[in-house]
Structures are given as C-alpha cells and as structure tokens.
Design a protein around this motif. Sequence first.
Motif, PDB file in Angstrom:
ATOM      1  N   THR A 104       0.835  -1.210   0.000  1.00 31.62           N
ATOM      2  CA  THR A 104       0.000   0.000   0.000  1.00 31.62           C
ATOM      3  C   THR A 104       0.866   1.255   0.000  1.00 31.62           C
ATOM      4  N   ILE A 105       1.876   1.267   0.843  1.00 31.82           N
ATOM      5  CA  ILE A 105       2.767   2.435   0.943  1.00 31.82           C
ATOM      6  C   ILE A 105       3.604   2.583  -0.320  1.00 31.82           C
ATOM      7  N   ALA A 106       4.119   1.477  -0.837  1.00 29.67           N
ATOM      8  CA  ALA A 106       4.973   1.535  -2.028  1.00 29.67           C
ATOM      9  C   ALA A 106       4.222   2.124  -3.220  1.00 29.67           C
ATOM     10  N   ILE A 107       3.010   1.681  -3.428  1.00 29.60           N
ATOM     11  CA  ILE A 107       2.197   2.189  -4.542  1.00 29.60           C
ATOM     12  C   ILE A 107       1.876   3.659  -4.347  1.00 29.60           C
ATOM     13  N   ALA A 108       1.485   4.010  -3.130  1.00 36.68           N
ATOM     14  CA  ALA A 108       1.132   5.403  -2.852  1.00 36.68           C
ATOM     15  C   ALA A 108       2.335   6.331  -3.042  1.00 36.68           C
ATOM     16  N   ALA A 109       3.489   5.911  -2.546  1.00 31.14           N
ATOM     17  CA  ALA A 109       4.680   6.752  -2.634  1.00 31.14           C
ATOM     18  C   ALA A 109       5.122   6.940  -4.078  1.00 31.14           C
ATOM     19  N   ALA A 110       5.104   5.869  -4.859  1.00 34.11           N
ATOM     20  CA  ALA A 110       5.587   5.941  -6.235  1.00 34.11           C
ATOM     21  C   ALA A 110       4.633   6.698  -7.150  1.00 34.11           C
TER      22      ALA A 110
END
Length: 228
Positions: A104-110
């Motif tokens: 969830t964090i990886a997708i949001a950050a990228a």
Amino acid sequence: MSCSSSLIDISDPLVLDTSVLINLHASKNGERILMAIPNDVVVSEIVAGELEHETSRRNGELGFLHALVTGGIVTLTTMTDAEYEIFRELTSTSSSLDDGEAATIAIAAARHFLPVIDERRGRIRASALMKARSPAWSLDIFRHQIVIAVLGDQPAVEALYLALRDGRMRIPLESGDGVIALVGMERSRDCTCLPGYRDRFFGSHTKSTEAETTAAETTAVANLGTSG
C-alpha cells in the motif's frame, strides 16, 4: 484530528490497506461509502491476497472485495518494478511491515497517491517515506462529508459503530472523545479498539474498588488490634 474528515479537499486516488477493507466490510455499508467518496480507490493485489484465507472467505470479506472490483468501485493493481524495490525495503528492515501495508505504501509513494492506513508502524513508515504528507485513516473515509450526506447522519454513525465493534477499527488518539460522543457512551463500551479503552471504561471503577479493598483491610486490621 476531530471526527471531521481530512479528505474533503483531497482528490488524489486512495490506496487502501487490508484493515481498511475489513472496517468497511464490517460497517455493512462499505460499498455505498466507497461509491460516495469522489476519490478513485486502488487496492494492491497483495492486499487482496491477504483476504485469501478461510476466515475472510467465510465471513464475506473476500466476497466484499470481489464485488467492489466487479462493480468498478475499486481497482486492483500490481506493483511496478520500482514499487517492488520500495516494497522490499519496507519488508526487509528490522522494523519491517507486513506485506499488505508495505505494498500500500509503495504504490502510494511511487504514484503520489494517498495511502489509507490505521496501524501505527505503517503510518510512521509512510509519513517518513512521503515526507510532505501523512496517510489518511479509515475514520477519514467514514466521516467524509459526502459519505454522511449520502448515508444520512444516523446511518453514518451506525456504520462507524459497526466498524469499531466488529472491524476493530483503530482511530487517532485525539479522536477518541469525539467518536465516543457520536456513538454514545454505552455503545462505546462494545468497542474495545478505542484508544485508552481500559482507562476510559474501567480505570475509575478499578481504582475505587482498590480503594474500597484497602479501606476494608485497614478496618479489619484495626478491629483485630482492638479485639486483642
């Protein structure tokens, strides 16, 4: 934050963690809630995979997500190679996250989306990674003004109560008093996930019981001394 939503002026797509989906399902109004908010909603395939177990199949959480995807309310997404690099970093350090939170964090950050995460460790890691913004809470979705307008005041409170009671939805510490005021003190006793639950509902009783016990013991000792 109070019980108002921080999402009212945010149009970015939202990326939901597993616990957020569980909260929405528990509310019995999850589909209507997500249809009401104006933001696009994205869920990682890894998060979807976390619901691929017997409990989520039996209680309807997996079917709930499938209905959201089939209805076009939620979009399932796969991480890119760059997002996998962020994911691997988040899951391989000493304070590693579970796979759903990390995805969830990886997708949001990228993609410059906004993650919706309630767990403390995930929120800390997301804030550190994204720097300029903090993740949203499930509570931000439930108390979105448009959601309340679509559901109605009382049904929106009922949805919140069910998410707290059955989904064990976590909320910010500073929102505790406001949520209890909305749900009501008696029904709040059913919501053991509320911050400071023991102190709020049992602290004063425990202290008074301890004081009464101490007083009784003191009296008993004094009586023994007198009778001697």
